[in-house]
Design an enzyme around this catalytic site. Structure first.
Site, PDB file in Angstrom:
ATOM      1  N   HIS A 105       0.838   5.813  -0.873  1.00  0.00           N
ATOM      2  CA  HIS A 105       0.089   7.024  -1.244  1.00  0.00           C
ATOM      3  C   HIS A 105       0.824   7.674  -2.418  1.00  0.00           C
ATOM      4  CE1 HIS A 105      -2.364   7.714   2.683  1.00  0.00           C
ATOM      5  NE2 HIS A 105      -2.060   6.441   2.568  1.00  0.00           N
ATOM      6  N   HIS A 109       0.857  -1.182   0.000  1.00  0.00           N
ATOM      7  CA  HIS A 109       0.000   0.000   0.000  1.00  0.00           C
ATOM      8  C   HIS A 109       0.895   1.234   0.000  1.00  0.00           C
ATOM      9  CE1 HIS A 109      -2.851   3.043   0.985  1.00  0.00           C
ATOM     10  NE2 HIS A 109      -2.452   3.167   2.234  1.00  0.00           N
ATOM     11  N   TYR A 129       7.278 -12.927 -23.782  1.00  0.00           N
ATOM     12  CA  TYR A 129       8.009 -11.835 -23.154  1.00  0.00           C
ATOM     13  C   TYR A 129       8.848 -12.416 -22.011  1.00  0.00           C
ATOM     14  CZ  TYR A 129       9.041  -7.414 -20.852  1.00  0.00           C
ATOM     15  OH  TYR A 129       9.680  -6.336 -20.299  1.00  0.00           O
ATOM     16  N   ASP A 176      -0.024  -4.324 -20.726  1.00  0.00           N
ATOM     17  CA  ASP A 176       1.017  -5.301 -20.415  1.00  0.00           C
ATOM     18  C   ASP A 176       0.768  -5.948 -19.053  1.00  0.00           C
ATOM     19  OD1 ASP A 176       2.523  -5.102 -22.756  1.00  0.00           O
ATOM     20  OD2 ASP A 176       3.864  -3.566 -21.972  1.00  0.00           O
TER      21      ASP A 176
END
Lengths: 235, 235, 235, 235
Positions: free
Chosen positions: C98, C96, C230, C121
């Site tokens: 900000h 998490h 990829y 992607d």
């Protein structure tokens, strides 16, 4: 470095500050300093990356922009610097960059309005944008005429080059000057920061008003007036 | 590193510049360089973070994008590079990034207008945005067709790849090239800076006009014309 | 550090990447990693600046968010992480932050549209913004309910947490996850970059259209589909 | 450094954090700290670049802003700091910057709305913008009156300086304070980040609504309420 060692080192140091201040990408900028006694100025060589620049690469030119010492070709903007030294007696240094926000204002062909005290700490008018010159001037002695594009813009607006030390050359980018090249560099950094703040101010409030006159006067005078009380008294 | 030591080191050095210039996050980009004599190019391996990349990881491919030397799988964009080397004889390097501002223009499906001399120092047209290709091409040999998306865009607009060395692949991001991979990297950095300045110009003045033709011509020619006087004469 | 040395070091390393990636100011963020065999996860202690953080400060909690090892109080967001570990079997880490642009989208209460291949992607849907919960949930077991705000948002939109590994908690900021905490950190950086690009795209073209379906599918599948090509085959 | 060694070092350290946090260009900012027992505060000398600042340059002033120790002229904003120390008993430090985004809001003469929890973690009201004062105040004891511009703004809006620790001085820039100068610096960094996020939020969604009251209360209280559970219990 012969007769111009001190001047070359001063010009070198000033140029090296430009990438450190985030004002130039690659070789997009140039700083010069004058030696009034000798009637010459030193300027960055053209297209040399800052990482490779050395003091001995600085080119010494006369006030017509003609190289008189050094092994390199001078900045392509040399004649613009030359005009400013010739016309403005009291300046000691000139800086040109393509710094991002100031250049965006120049490309938008807009003066930068005085929105706050950060701006008024340095000048109490808008930062002028000198509109592009006529086609025949562009096709002629372009860099020389760019000097007069700056000179004429201040003259038409009745601005004093000792008080307004930064300008936007329309569609191109900022030029700044000062009593020393160090101060010219400083004014380039201030111009970019003020350009960014003014851009953001208009994004936040498209109807933002210019700073009130009393605040303009107060902030300019406390730094630059006869009773200035900013700094340590030796500016 | 066998026969391709020099080529691998050149490709490695070019790729390592991309994060230093702030043009890539993680592995979002790739640089390649060609050896025309051997008919091969070297390219970054797919999905390898820059911090772990070594010269020996560079993959050597032929002009169909088929790996012929190296232990790694080449960039997923390899076939796009291959098409550009095959179609454009004079290029020595190709770079693809997802640099922030150029990618935003690509996502907006807009050409980047020539608003100032920073742009005109490199090209005198808008930076073209090649619109996304047809669905069956996307579902087919996608990366190969991306090469032709670029090729066809320049062709339709009658642009010369020697003068226009940067393009936006619509919805994706910028590709640039140059006579060397070093110059291709340089063009990627210029493209990003020009994209940022153009974005800001339109924010400041939504009615901003393109640079006038005489200024476009002047700035391009003083760097790239037959009488160019920018730089030290060895560009 | 007793039984949890490896887990604590993993959590420490992941947290230390957040300021390096420019995703957190001061202590505005937290990363955690799970040990499924032991039924615990390690998380950053609450309000400890990154410069002072040490591996031994990591707090070990059970899936109810209750601390079971360590001398510090765990992140105030611990119960949100706990819910995600309990409900989403296959995830190994949660982050998490900000981060500036993702948080701005969360504050604007807007999903981040898929405008380009950089986004596709990683996921082929918009990055969802989970709208703020009801007042009694906020006043109740807030951080626990934030976990269910995320869970319910994906469920209502019929999104699979294995494909959509990033979300905006409305008015708050982004949460991301992955099969390892390293991948969760990676998704936080991608989320921020995609948020910035989408913001710029809409500034450049307010009528920008979402990426066409074939391009979404192509880019997602070449990285994550059964025939993905990829990377080096070990993602 | 005589009687004020500790105070000078504290003020020095706080000032040096401002450029590291990207909050000041050149000398555009100042931090001060108070010694309530001695009835004095220490403040940065006027116009001295951060690179040259030393602890012994800090100027000690009384609560009228009169220098009583030190060889330098104090910051031109000294009297503003003095008023805040005199009127607000519980503050230990004051910081003033011209940080870019907060200054843009000040120039736009707009309060910064509470759009998210990052803001509500610190204060539950808008960050107030104190409108410019009357002309005779500006022409009079300007910096002293700037202190009362701040004081009067909080008073008129019935805001408590212990809860609202940051303000925008209209057309000028942010002032912040805290129980220590370290916390005042922290509030300056938070103010700038919140200003940037609020700017972006409005660009993404011009109709963005303020954070709902329950979320404001929840976030503020979990950090600052009587049952706060953020941090390690020693804030």
């Amino acid at each position: 470095m012969g007769n111009y060692k001190t001047l070359k080192e001063e010009v070198y140091e000033a140029n090296m500050q430009l990438p450190r201040l985030g004002l130039v990408l690659y070789s997009f900028g140039n700083a010069s300093a004058v030696d009034r006694n000798k009637g010459v100025f030193g300027i960055k060589p053209s297209g040399v990356p800052y990482a490779e620049l050395r003091p001995e690469d600085v080119v010494i030119c006369d006030f017509n922009g003609k190289p008189i010492d050094g092994n390199r070709r001078p900045s392509s903007d040399t004649k613009t610097h030359a005009v400013l030294y010739k016309e403005y007696d009291a300046i000691g240094g000139v800086v040109h960059t393509h710094s991002t926000y100031a250049t965006a204002w120049a490309q938008a062909l807009k003066d930068i309005p005085v929105f706050g005290t950060t701006h008024a700490d340095y000048l109490i008018t808008d930062i002028p944008c000198a509109l592009p010159m006529k086609d025949d001037y562009i096709q002629g002695d372009y860099e020389h005429m760019t000097g007069y594009q700056i000179f004429d813009c201040l003259k038409e607006r009745k601005l004093d080059y000792k008080e307004v030390q930064m300008i936007l050359v329309g569609s191109h980018g900022p030029f700044t000057w000062g009593t020393t090249v160090g101060k010219a560099v400083y004014h380039s950094a201030v111009c970019e920061e003020v350009a960014k703040m003014a851009y953001l101010t208009l994004q936040i409030n498209p109807d933002a008003l210019p700073l009130k006159d009393t605040l303009k006067r107060k902030h300019f005078d406390r730094k630059h007036g006869k009773d200035a009380y900013y700094g340590q008294g030796c500016r």
